[in-house]
Design a protein around this motif. Sequence first.
Motif, PDB file in Angstrom:
ATOM      1  N   UNK A   1      45.094  48.780  44.424  1.00  0.00           N
ATOM      2  CA  UNK A   1      44.733  47.826  43.377  1.00  0.00           C
ATOM      3  C   UNK A   1      44.885  46.418  43.959  1.00  0.00           C
ATOM      4  N   UNK A   2      43.790  45.673  43.950  1.00  0.00           N
ATOM      5  CA  UNK A   2      43.799  44.289  44.412  1.00  0.00           C
ATOM      6  C   UNK A   2      43.756  43.374  43.197  1.00  0.00           C
ATOM      7  N   UNK A   3      44.664  42.414  43.138  1.00  0.00           N
ATOM      8  CA  UNK A   3      44.729  41.474  42.027  1.00  0.00           C
ATOM      9  C   UNK A   3      44.533  40.052  42.534  1.00  0.00           C
TER      10      UNK A   3
ATOM     11  N   UNK B   1      48.695  46.525  44.917  1.00  0.00           N
ATOM     12  CA  UNK B   1      48.787  46.767  46.354  1.00  0.00           C
ATOM     13  C   UNK B   1      48.692  45.470  47.135  1.00  0.00           C
ATOM     14  N   UNK B   2      47.811  44.580  46.667  1.00  0.00           N
ATOM     15  CA  UNK B   2      47.544  43.344  47.405  1.00  0.00           C
ATOM     16  C   UNK B   2      47.156  42.239  46.441  1.00  0.00           C
ATOM     17  N   UNK B   3      47.633  41.030  46.756  1.00  0.00           N
ATOM     18  CA  UNK B   3      47.205  39.836  46.043  1.00  0.00           C
ATOM     19  C   UNK B   3      46.213  39.092  46.928  1.00  0.00           C
ATOM     20  N   UNK B   4      45.059  38.743  46.364  1.00  0.00           N
ATOM     21  CA  UNK B   4      44.001  38.089  47.132  1.00  0.00           C
ATOM     22  C   UNK B   4      43.794  36.666  46.645  1.00  0.00           C
ATOM     23  N   UNK B   5      43.284  35.814  47.549  1.00  0.00           N
ATOM     24  CA  UNK B   5      43.081  34.408  47.197  1.00  0.00           C
ATOM     25  C   UNK B   5      42.006  34.221  46.147  1.00  0.00           C
ATOM     26  N   UNK B   6      41.038  35.142  46.086  1.00  0.00           N
ATOM     27  CA  UNK B   6      39.899  35.054  45.175  1.00  0.00           C
ATOM     28  C   UNK B   6      39.108  33.773  45.469  1.00  0.00           C
ATOM     29  N   UNK B   7      39.391  32.683  44.766  1.00  0.00           N
ATOM     30  CA  UNK B   7      38.629  31.451  44.953  1.00  0.00           C
ATOM     31  C   UNK B   7      39.494  30.278  45.423  1.00  0.00           C
ATOM     32  N   UNK B   8      40.810  30.537  45.703  1.00  0.00           N
ATOM     33  CA  UNK B   8      41.731  29.427  45.996  1.00  0.00           C
ATOM     34  C   UNK B   8      42.697  29.856  47.087  1.00  0.00           C
ATOM     35  N   UNK B   9      42.528  29.320  48.295  1.00  0.00           N
ATOM     36  CA  UNK B   9      43.308  29.787  49.434  1.00  0.00           C
ATOM     37  C   UNK B   9      44.809  29.505  49.348  1.00  0.00           C
ATOM     38  N   UNK B  10      45.282  28.476  48.676  1.00  0.00           N
ATOM     39  CA  UNK B  10      46.740  28.321  48.548  1.00  0.00           C
ATOM     40  C   UNK B  10      47.389  29.386  47.658  1.00  0.00           C
ATOM     41  N   UNK B  11      46.598  30.097  46.851  1.00  0.00           N
ATOM     42  CA  UNK B  11      47.160  30.948  45.804  1.00  0.00           C
ATOM     43  C   UNK B  11      48.015  32.111  46.301  1.00  0.00           C
ATOM     44  N   UNK B  12      47.669  32.840  47.381  1.00  0.00           N
ATOM     45  CA  UNK B  12      48.561  33.944  47.794  1.00  0.00           C
ATOM     46  C   UNK B  12      49.984  33.485  48.091  1.00  0.00           C
ATOM     47  N   UNK B  13      50.109  32.397  48.843  1.00  0.00           N
ATOM     48  CA  UNK B  13      51.440  31.860  49.145  1.00  0.00           C
ATOM     49  C   UNK B  13      52.143  31.441  47.857  1.00  0.00           C
ATOM     50  N   UNK B  14      51.445  30.704  47.004  1.00  0.00           N
ATOM     51  CA  UNK B  14      52.052  30.225  45.767  1.00  0.00           C
ATOM     52  C   UNK B  14      52.460  31.380  44.860  1.00  0.00           C
TER      53      UNK B  14
END
Length: 375
Positions: free
Chosen positions: A259-261, A288-301
Amino acid sequence: MHLTLVGARALRPEGWSEAPLGLADGLLTDETPGRVLDLTGYWLLPGIVDVHGDGFERHLAPRRGALSSLEDGLAMAAAELAVNGITTALLAQFFSWEGGMRGPDFAEAMFAAHARLAPGQPVDLRLQLRLELGMAEHFPRAAALIRRHDIRYVVLNDHLPHAALLKGKRPPRLTGQALKSGRSPEAHLALLQRLHDETYGKPGPARDFIAAHPHVLFGSHDDQGAAERAHWSALGAAVSEFPETLEAAEEARRRGEPVVLGAPNVVRGGSHAGKVSAADLVGRGLCTALASDYHYPAPRQAALKLAAEIGMERAWALVSSGPAAMLGLTDRGELRAGKRADLVVLDPATGRVAATFAAGRLAWLGPELAGVVLG
Protein backbone atom coordinates in the motif's frame (compact mmCIF):
# COMPACT_ATOMS: atom_id res chain seq x y z
CA MET A 1 34.93 9.06 -2.45
CA HIS A 2 36.25 7.46 0.73
CA LEU A 3 34.99 9.00 3.98
CA THR A 4 34.41 8.11 7.60
CA LEU A 5 31.53 9.86 9.34
CA VAL A 6 31.91 10.19 13.10
CA GLY A 7 30.06 11.88 15.94
CA ALA A 8 26.56 11.53 14.47
CA ARG A 9 23.71 9.29 15.56
CA ALA A 10 23.06 6.79 12.76
CA LEU A 11 19.73 5.00 12.31
CA ARG A 12 20.88 1.46 11.58
CA PRO A 13 18.64 -1.63 11.16
CA GLU A 14 19.26 -2.59 14.79
CA GLY A 15 18.48 0.93 16.03
CA TRP A 16 20.39 4.11 16.80
CA SER A 17 24.17 3.89 16.89
CA GLU A 18 27.03 6.33 17.37
CA ALA A 19 29.60 4.03 15.79
CA PRO A 20 31.54 5.48 12.82
CA LEU A 21 30.08 4.87 9.38
CA GLY A 22 32.34 4.50 6.35
CA LEU A 23 31.75 5.26 2.67
CA ALA A 24 33.99 3.54 0.13
CA ASP A 25 33.54 2.92 -3.59
CA GLY A 26 29.87 3.85 -3.44
CA LEU A 27 29.04 1.45 -0.60
CA LEU A 28 28.66 1.63 3.16
CA THR A 29 31.28 -0.04 5.31
CA ASP A 30 32.03 -0.57 8.98
CA GLU A 31 35.68 0.16 8.22
CA THR A 32 37.09 3.69 8.62
CA PRO A 33 38.45 4.72 5.21
CA GLY A 34 39.57 8.09 3.87
CA ARG A 35 38.91 11.49 5.43
CA VAL A 36 37.15 11.75 8.76
CA LEU A 37 34.16 14.12 8.94
CA ASP A 38 32.98 15.13 12.39
CA LEU A 39 29.17 15.33 12.21
CA THR A 40 28.50 15.70 15.92
CA GLY A 41 24.95 16.85 16.54
CA TYR A 42 23.58 15.45 13.28
CA TRP A 43 21.59 12.33 12.41
CA LEU A 44 22.51 9.88 9.65
CA LEU A 45 19.46 8.33 8.01
CA PRO A 46 18.99 6.00 5.04
CA GLY A 47 18.39 7.85 1.78
CA ILE A 48 14.73 8.28 0.89
CA VAL A 49 13.29 6.01 -1.80
CA ASP A 50 10.39 7.82 -3.49
CA VAL A 51 8.14 5.37 -5.36
CA HIS A 52 5.85 7.96 -6.97
CA GLY A 53 6.37 11.66 -7.59
CA ASP A 54 5.37 14.10 -10.32
CA GLY A 55 6.89 17.23 -8.79
CA PHE A 56 9.43 17.19 -11.63
CA GLU A 57 6.74 18.62 -13.93
CA ARG A 58 7.29 22.08 -12.45
CA HIS A 59 10.85 22.05 -13.73
CA LEU A 60 9.95 20.77 -17.20
CA ALA A 61 7.25 23.37 -17.82
CA PRO A 62 7.44 26.30 -15.39
CA ARG A 63 4.65 28.00 -17.38
CA ARG A 64 1.96 26.36 -19.48
CA GLY A 65 3.32 25.87 -22.95
CA ALA A 66 6.78 27.17 -22.00
CA LEU A 67 9.00 24.13 -22.43
CA SER A 68 12.71 24.73 -22.20
CA SER A 69 15.31 21.94 -22.31
CA LEU A 70 13.84 18.80 -20.79
CA GLU A 71 17.32 17.68 -19.74
CA ASP A 72 17.93 20.94 -17.89
CA GLY A 73 14.55 20.56 -16.23
CA LEU A 74 15.30 17.02 -15.10
CA ALA A 75 18.67 18.16 -13.73
CA MET A 76 16.91 20.81 -11.65
CA ALA A 77 14.44 18.18 -10.44
CA ALA A 78 17.35 15.95 -9.42
CA ALA A 79 18.80 18.82 -7.41
CA GLU A 80 15.48 19.35 -5.63
CA LEU A 81 15.29 15.65 -4.84
CA ALA A 82 18.75 15.70 -3.28
CA VAL A 83 17.96 18.80 -1.19
CA ASN A 84 15.10 16.81 0.33
CA GLY A 85 17.12 13.66 1.02
CA ILE A 86 15.65 11.60 -1.83
CA THR A 87 18.36 9.36 -3.27
CA THR A 88 16.15 7.11 -5.42
CA ALA A 89 13.20 8.66 -7.23
CA LEU A 90 10.58 7.23 -9.57
CA LEU A 91 9.42 10.00 -11.88
CA ALA A 92 5.72 9.36 -12.45
CA GLN A 93 4.97 10.24 -16.08
CA PHE A 94 1.47 10.08 -17.53
CA PHE A 95 0.59 8.29 -20.77
CA SER A 96 -2.89 9.68 -21.18
CA TRP A 97 -5.65 10.91 -23.49
CA GLU A 98 -5.40 14.20 -21.57
CA GLY A 99 -2.65 15.37 -23.90
CA GLY A 100 -0.02 18.05 -23.30
CA MET A 101 2.48 17.02 -20.64
CA ARG A 102 0.32 13.95 -20.00
CA GLY A 103 0.20 12.76 -23.60
CA PRO A 104 2.20 9.98 -25.31
CA ASP A 105 4.32 12.42 -27.35
CA PHE A 106 5.53 14.18 -24.22
CA ALA A 107 6.13 10.86 -22.43
CA GLU A 108 8.39 9.72 -25.26
CA ALA A 109 10.29 13.02 -25.28
CA MET A 110 10.66 13.03 -21.49
CA PHE A 111 11.91 9.43 -21.39
CA ALA A 112 14.45 10.17 -24.13
CA ALA A 113 15.73 13.16 -22.15
CA HIS A 114 15.90 10.98 -19.04
CA ALA A 115 18.00 8.40 -20.89
CA ARG A 116 20.52 11.10 -21.80
CA LEU A 117 20.66 12.78 -18.39
CA ALA A 118 20.02 10.20 -15.66
CA PRO A 119 23.26 8.16 -15.90
CA GLY A 120 25.32 11.20 -14.87
CA GLN A 121 23.24 12.16 -11.85
CA PRO A 122 24.10 11.19 -8.25
CA VAL A 123 20.41 10.66 -7.43
CA ASP A 124 19.11 7.43 -8.97
CA LEU A 125 16.42 8.75 -11.32
CA ARG A 126 14.01 6.00 -12.40
CA LEU A 127 10.78 5.99 -14.38
CA GLN A 128 7.23 5.08 -13.56
CA LEU A 129 4.62 4.95 -16.30
CA ARG A 130 1.11 6.11 -15.35
CA LEU A 131 -0.91 4.37 -18.03
CA GLU A 132 -4.50 5.42 -18.65
CA LEU A 133 -6.90 2.57 -19.35
CA GLY A 134 -8.58 4.72 -21.98
CA MET A 135 -5.39 4.46 -24.06
CA ALA A 136 -5.93 0.79 -24.93
CA GLU A 137 -5.50 1.45 -28.66
CA HIS A 138 -2.06 2.90 -27.86
CA PHE A 139 -0.94 0.09 -25.53
CA PRO A 140 1.61 -1.17 -28.12
CA ARG A 141 3.22 2.28 -28.03
CA ALA A 142 3.35 2.13 -24.24
CA ALA A 143 4.82 -1.37 -24.38
CA ALA A 144 7.59 -0.07 -26.63
CA LEU A 145 8.45 2.58 -24.05
CA ILE A 146 8.60 -0.05 -21.30
CA ARG A 147 11.03 -2.15 -23.34
CA ARG A 148 13.17 0.75 -24.56
CA HIS A 149 13.60 2.36 -21.14
CA ASP A 150 13.48 -0.74 -18.92
CA ILE A 151 10.51 0.57 -16.91
CA ARG A 152 9.85 -1.71 -13.94
CA TYR A 153 6.83 -0.05 -12.31
CA VAL A 154 3.58 0.79 -14.11
CA VAL A 155 0.46 2.19 -12.47
CA LEU A 156 -2.88 1.90 -14.21
CA ASN A 157 -5.15 4.94 -13.97
CA ASP A 158 -8.68 5.58 -15.13
CA HIS A 159 -9.47 9.30 -15.07
CA LEU A 160 -12.33 9.10 -17.56
CA PRO A 161 -15.47 10.71 -16.05
CA HIS A 162 -17.52 7.53 -16.37
CA ALA A 163 -20.24 8.57 -13.91
CA ALA A 164 -21.12 11.71 -15.86
CA LEU A 165 -20.86 10.00 -19.25
CA LEU A 166 -23.14 7.16 -18.13
CA LYS A 167 -25.79 9.74 -17.29
CA GLY A 168 -25.27 11.67 -20.51
CA LYS A 169 -24.08 14.70 -18.57
CA ARG A 170 -21.33 17.15 -19.44
CA PRO A 171 -18.30 16.16 -17.29
CA PRO A 172 -16.96 18.74 -14.82
CA ARG A 173 -13.94 20.83 -15.84
CA LEU A 174 -14.46 19.85 -19.47
CA THR A 175 -13.51 23.22 -20.98
CA GLY A 176 -10.29 23.53 -18.97
CA GLN A 177 -9.26 19.98 -19.85
CA ALA A 178 -10.00 20.60 -23.51
CA LEU A 179 -7.85 23.74 -23.59
CA LYS A 180 -4.93 21.95 -21.92
CA SER A 181 -5.17 19.12 -24.44
CA GLY A 182 -5.35 21.47 -27.43
CA ARG A 183 -8.86 20.36 -28.40
CA SER A 184 -12.15 22.20 -28.63
CA PRO A 185 -14.63 21.33 -25.84
CA GLU A 186 -16.81 19.56 -28.41
CA ALA A 187 -13.95 17.45 -29.76
CA HIS A 188 -12.77 16.66 -26.25
CA LEU A 189 -16.23 15.52 -25.16
CA ALA A 190 -16.54 13.33 -28.26
CA LEU A 191 -13.19 11.73 -27.43
CA LEU A 192 -14.20 11.08 -23.82
CA GLN A 193 -17.46 9.49 -24.93
CA ARG A 194 -15.69 7.23 -27.45
CA LEU A 195 -13.08 6.09 -24.94
CA HIS A 196 -15.79 5.47 -22.35
CA ASP A 197 -17.76 3.33 -24.78
CA GLU A 198 -14.65 1.36 -25.71
CA THR A 199 -13.30 0.69 -22.22
CA TYR A 200 -16.01 0.88 -19.55
CA GLY A 201 -16.50 -2.51 -17.92
CA LYS A 202 -13.99 -4.18 -20.27
CA PRO A 203 -10.93 -5.37 -18.31
CA GLY A 204 -9.53 -7.53 -21.11
CA PRO A 205 -6.96 -5.07 -22.53
CA ALA A 206 -5.55 -4.29 -19.09
CA ARG A 207 -5.35 -7.98 -18.16
CA ASP A 208 -3.57 -8.81 -21.41
CA PHE A 209 -1.16 -5.89 -21.01
CA ILE A 210 -0.22 -6.95 -17.49
CA ALA A 211 0.22 -10.57 -18.53
CA ALA A 212 2.53 -9.51 -21.37
CA HIS A 213 4.95 -7.83 -18.92
CA PRO A 214 5.73 -10.35 -16.16
CA HIS A 215 8.92 -8.50 -15.16
CA VAL A 216 7.00 -5.28 -14.39
CA LEU A 217 5.46 -4.37 -11.04
CA PHE A 218 1.90 -3.15 -11.66
CA GLY A 219 -0.32 -1.08 -9.40
CA SER A 220 -3.73 0.53 -9.43
CA HIS A 221 -4.47 4.11 -8.48
CA ASP A 222 -7.11 5.52 -6.11
CA ASP A 223 -8.82 2.24 -5.17
CA GLN A 224 -12.23 3.21 -3.85
CA GLY A 225 -13.11 0.05 -1.96
CA ALA A 226 -12.34 -3.59 -1.21
CA ALA A 227 -14.07 -4.84 -4.36
CA GLU A 228 -12.02 -2.55 -6.59
CA ARG A 229 -8.78 -3.62 -4.91
CA ALA A 230 -9.76 -7.28 -5.36
CA HIS A 231 -10.53 -6.58 -9.03
CA TRP A 232 -7.10 -5.10 -9.69
CA SER A 233 -5.37 -7.81 -7.70
CA ALA A 234 -7.05 -10.45 -9.85
CA LEU A 235 -5.80 -8.68 -12.98
CA GLY A 236 -2.23 -8.73 -11.65
CA ALA A 237 -1.88 -5.15 -10.36
CA ALA A 238 -0.51 -5.94 -6.92
CA VAL A 239 0.18 -2.45 -5.54
CA SER A 240 -2.60 -0.30 -4.14
CA GLU A 241 -1.41 3.25 -4.77
CA PHE A 242 -3.22 5.97 -2.81
CA PRO A 243 -6.31 3.95 -1.78
CA GLU A 244 -9.20 6.28 -1.04
CA THR A 245 -10.86 4.22 1.70
CA LEU A 246 -9.93 2.18 4.75
CA GLU A 247 -11.64 -0.84 3.18
CA ALA A 248 -9.41 -0.72 0.10
CA ALA A 249 -6.24 -0.57 2.20
CA GLU A 250 -7.44 -3.38 4.46
CA GLU A 251 -8.18 -5.57 1.43
CA ALA A 252 -4.66 -4.97 0.09
CA ARG A 253 -3.14 -5.88 3.44
CA ARG A 254 -5.36 -8.99 3.69
CA ARG A 255 -3.89 -10.10 0.37
CA GLY A 256 -0.35 -9.29 1.47
CA GLU A 257 -0.05 -6.53 -1.13
CA PRO A 258 1.84 -3.23 -0.83
CA VAL A 259 0.00 0.00 0.00
CA VAL A 260 1.49 3.31 -1.12
CA LEU A 261 0.18 6.47 0.56
CA GLY A 262 0.75 10.14 -0.14
CA ALA A 263 3.17 11.86 2.22
CA PRO A 264 1.46 15.26 1.63
CA ASN A 265 -1.70 13.72 3.11
CA VAL A 266 0.22 13.06 6.34
CA VAL A 267 1.80 16.51 6.38
CA ARG A 268 -1.53 18.25 5.75
CA GLY A 269 -3.29 16.19 8.40
CA GLY A 270 -5.69 14.69 5.85
CA SER A 271 -6.54 14.32 2.20
CA HIS A 272 -7.05 17.55 0.24
CA ALA A 273 -9.87 15.70 -1.57
CA GLY A 274 -11.62 14.53 1.59
CA LYS A 275 -10.53 10.89 1.30
CA VAL A 276 -9.17 8.62 4.04
CA SER A 277 -6.40 10.00 6.27
CA ALA A 278 -2.99 8.55 5.42
CA ALA A 279 -1.84 9.05 9.02
CA ASP A 280 -4.77 6.96 10.21
CA LEU A 281 -3.85 4.15 7.81
CA VAL A 282 -0.22 4.33 8.97
CA GLY A 283 -1.38 4.06 12.59
CA ARG A 284 -3.34 0.92 11.65
CA GLY A 285 -0.28 -0.63 10.05
CA LEU A 286 -1.71 -0.31 6.55
CA CYS A 287 1.18 1.43 4.80
CA THR A 288 4.19 0.04 2.97
CA ALA A 289 5.58 3.27 1.55
CA LEU A 290 5.01 7.00 1.73
CA ALA A 291 5.47 8.77 -1.61
CA SER A 292 6.10 12.42 -2.42
CA ASP A 293 3.14 12.51 -4.84
CA TYR A 294 3.38 16.18 -5.90
CA HIS A 295 5.71 17.65 -3.22
CA TYR A 296 9.29 16.44 -2.78
CA PRO A 297 9.80 17.73 0.79
CA ALA A 298 6.78 15.71 1.97
CA PRO A 299 8.36 12.25 2.62
CA ARG A 300 10.94 13.73 5.00
CA GLN A 301 8.35 15.97 6.66
CA ALA A 302 5.82 13.15 7.00
CA ALA A 303 8.32 10.74 8.53
CA LEU A 304 9.44 13.31 11.09
CA LYS A 305 5.83 14.09 11.95
CA LEU A 306 4.91 10.42 12.31
CA ALA A 307 7.96 9.71 14.46
CA ALA A 308 6.24 11.36 17.41
CA GLU A 309 3.48 8.72 17.18
CA ILE A 310 5.17 5.52 15.98
CA GLY A 311 8.87 6.11 16.62
CA MET A 312 11.62 7.19 14.26
CA GLU A 313 12.57 3.65 13.28
CA ARG A 314 9.11 2.76 11.97
CA ALA A 315 8.43 6.19 10.53
CA TRP A 316 11.65 6.45 8.51
CA ALA A 317 11.25 2.87 7.26
CA LEU A 318 8.14 4.07 5.40
CA VAL A 319 10.35 6.29 3.22
CA SER A 320 13.43 4.05 2.99
CA SER A 321 13.48 0.29 3.59
CA GLY A 322 9.74 -0.16 2.96
CA PRO A 323 9.64 1.37 -0.53
CA ALA A 324 13.02 -0.18 -1.42
CA ALA A 325 11.70 -3.66 -0.61
CA MET A 326 8.49 -3.00 -2.54
CA LEU A 327 10.53 -2.18 -5.65
CA GLY A 328 12.86 -5.13 -5.16
CA LEU A 329 15.84 -2.84 -4.56
CA THR A 330 17.66 -5.00 -2.04
CA ASP A 331 20.85 -2.95 -2.30
CA ARG A 332 19.51 0.13 -0.51
CA GLY A 333 17.09 1.43 2.12
CA GLU A 334 19.25 0.67 5.17
CA LEU A 335 22.50 1.89 6.73
CA ARG A 336 24.16 -1.51 6.58
CA ALA A 337 27.66 -2.44 5.44
CA GLY A 338 27.62 -3.56 1.80
CA LYS A 339 24.55 -1.50 0.87
CA ARG A 340 24.68 1.51 -1.45
CA ALA A 341 26.00 4.58 0.32
CA ASP A 342 22.68 6.42 0.13
CA LEU A 343 22.27 8.52 3.24
CA VAL A 344 20.89 11.76 4.60
CA VAL A 345 22.68 14.00 7.08
CA LEU A 346 19.81 15.60 8.98
CA ASP A 347 19.83 18.45 11.47
CA PRO A 348 17.43 17.21 14.17
CA ALA A 349 16.94 20.74 15.50
CA THR A 350 15.41 21.97 12.23
CA GLY A 351 14.40 18.76 10.47
CA ARG A 352 16.22 19.95 7.36
CA VAL A 353 18.78 18.12 5.25
CA ALA A 354 22.37 19.28 5.72
CA ALA A 355 23.87 16.89 3.16
CA THR A 356 22.82 14.01 0.92
CA PHE A 357 25.05 11.22 -0.36
CA ALA A 358 23.83 9.01 -3.22
CA ALA A 359 25.92 5.93 -4.03
CA GLY A 360 28.73 7.62 -2.11
CA ARG A 361 28.62 10.79 -4.21
CA LEU A 362 27.81 14.14 -2.65
CA ALA A 363 24.44 15.05 -4.15
CA TRP A 364 23.64 18.01 -1.87
CA LEU A 365 25.67 20.05 0.58
CA GLY A 366 24.07 22.71 2.73
CA PRO A 367 25.96 25.81 3.89
CA GLU A 368 26.03 24.68 7.51
CA LEU A 369 28.25 21.69 6.63
CA ALA A 370 30.24 23.24 3.79
CA GLY A 371 33.16 24.11 6.03
CA VAL A 372 33.28 20.57 7.49
CA VAL A 373 33.15 18.80 4.12
CA LEU A 374 35.25 21.21 2.07
CA GLY A 375 37.64 22.41 4.75
